[in-house]
Design a protein around this motif. Structure first.
Motif, PDB file in Angstrom:
ATOM      1  N   ARG A  10       0.844  -1.194   0.000  1.00 18.90           N
ATOM      2  CA  ARG A  10       0.000   0.000   0.000  1.00 18.90           C
ATOM      3  C   ARG A  10       0.882   1.248   0.000  1.00 18.90           C
ATOM      4  N   GLY A  11       0.514   2.220  -0.821  1.00 20.90           N
ATOM      5  CA  GLY A  11       1.222   3.482  -0.867  1.00 20.90           C
ATOM      6  C   GLY A  11       2.466   3.488  -1.740  1.00 20.90           C
ATOM      7  N   ALA A  53      -5.397   7.077  -5.408  1.00 18.39           N
ATOM      8  CA  ALA A  53      -6.503   7.943  -4.993  1.00 18.39           C
ATOM      9  C   ALA A  53      -7.209   7.396  -3.756  1.00 18.39           C
ATOM     10  N   ARG A  54      -7.083   6.094  -3.498  1.00 20.85           N
ATOM     11  CA  ARG A  54      -7.760   5.479  -2.346  1.00 20.85           C
ATOM     12  C   ARG A  54      -6.820   5.239  -1.165  1.00 20.85           C
ATOM     13  N   THR A  55      -5.588   5.672  -1.272  1.00 17.82           N
ATOM     14  CA  THR A  55      -4.611   5.508  -0.203  1.00 17.82           C
ATOM     15  C   THR A  55      -4.496   6.833   0.533  1.00 17.82           C
ATOM     16  N   ARG A  56      -4.960   6.838   1.762  1.00 15.24           N
ATOM     17  CA  ARG A  56      -5.015   8.089   2.502  1.00 15.24           C
ATOM     18  C   ARG A  56      -3.881   8.230   3.532  1.00 15.24           C
ATOM     19  N   THR A  57      -3.185   7.133   3.801  1.00 18.05           N
ATOM     20  CA  THR A  57      -2.089   7.184   4.765  1.00 18.05           C
ATOM     21  C   THR A  57      -0.835   6.618   4.120  1.00 18.05           C
ATOM     22  N   PRO A  58       0.341   7.010   4.610  1.00 20.64           N
ATOM     23  CA  PRO A  58       1.583   6.479   4.035  1.00 20.64           C
ATOM     24  C   PRO A  58       1.765   5.007   4.368  1.00 20.64           C
ATOM     25  N   PRO A  59       2.639   4.313   3.611  1.00 27.93           N
ATOM     26  CA  PRO A  59       2.883   2.892   3.882  1.00 27.93           C
ATOM     27  C   PRO A  59       3.421   2.671   5.293  1.00 27.93           C
ATOM     28  N   GLY A  60       3.194   1.449   5.792  1.00 27.92           N
ATOM     29  CA  GLY A  60       3.746   1.076   7.083  1.00 27.92           C
ATOM     30  C   GLY A  60       2.718   1.079   8.177  1.00 27.92           C
TER      31      GLY A  60
END
Length: 169
Positions: free
Chosen positions: A151-152, A162-169
């Motif tokens: 993710r991210g 567009a659907r990723t609201r937070t950084p990876p991890g």
């Protein structure tokens, strides 16, 4: 996006599961209010685990795969003695266009907290996602190339970004 754009090819099989252990004993008789209404057909309707958690796995499978259900056959079981509704379900799914599916929901699966898992198998590639590792999507291609998509990540599609609201991890 990967399914919708044909990256998996023609979808052959979809497997969705939602196992939990929290109702492995008759906790509804010990004062647990959530378990009490979930096991009472007068309050919850006719579906036990299939209506409570199986619906989530079913809708996730349909949303990701884009497939429409044609027919199904189900084996609903009640393993905890005295319980009025099912606490485990195995469902075979037949989708329009020929794809097949399996759905498992269980409230009596020891060792499972919220084990939602989805696998989509096409004739070119497959995807596997597991709720307990939500930041990773396993993409396996025909002839052995497998990658873990995080993710991210920068190389994600615009739709995923567009659907990723937070950084990876």
């Amino acid at each position: 996006h990967m399914v919708a754009t044909g990256q998996l090819g023609k979808i052959r099989t979809v497997q969705a599961e939602y196992p939990l252990e929290w109702m492995a004993t008759a906790i509804e008789t010990e004062g647990n209010a959530q378990a009490a209404w979930r096991t009472d057909p007068k309050k919850n309707g006719r579906g036990g685990s299939i209506g409570d958690i199986g619906t989530h796995a079913y809708h996730l499978a349909g949303f990701v795969s884009g497939l429409k259900l044609q027919s199904l056959t189900a084996d609903l079981a009640t393993f905890v003695e005295g319980r009025a509704l099912d606490d485990n379900a195995h469902v075979m799914l037949r989708y329009e266009g020929g794809a097949r599916g399996l759905l498992w929901s269980s409230q009596v699966a020891l060792g499972s907290s919220n084990g939602v898992r989805l696998r989509v198998f096409g004739d070119k590639a497959s995807l596997t996602w597991f709720q307990e590792q939500p930041n990773e999507l396993v993409h396996a291609r025909l002839n052995g190339r497998t990658e873990i998509i995080k993710r991210g990540a920068d190389e994600l599609s615009d739709a995923a970004k567009a659907r990723t609201r937070t950084p990876p991890g």
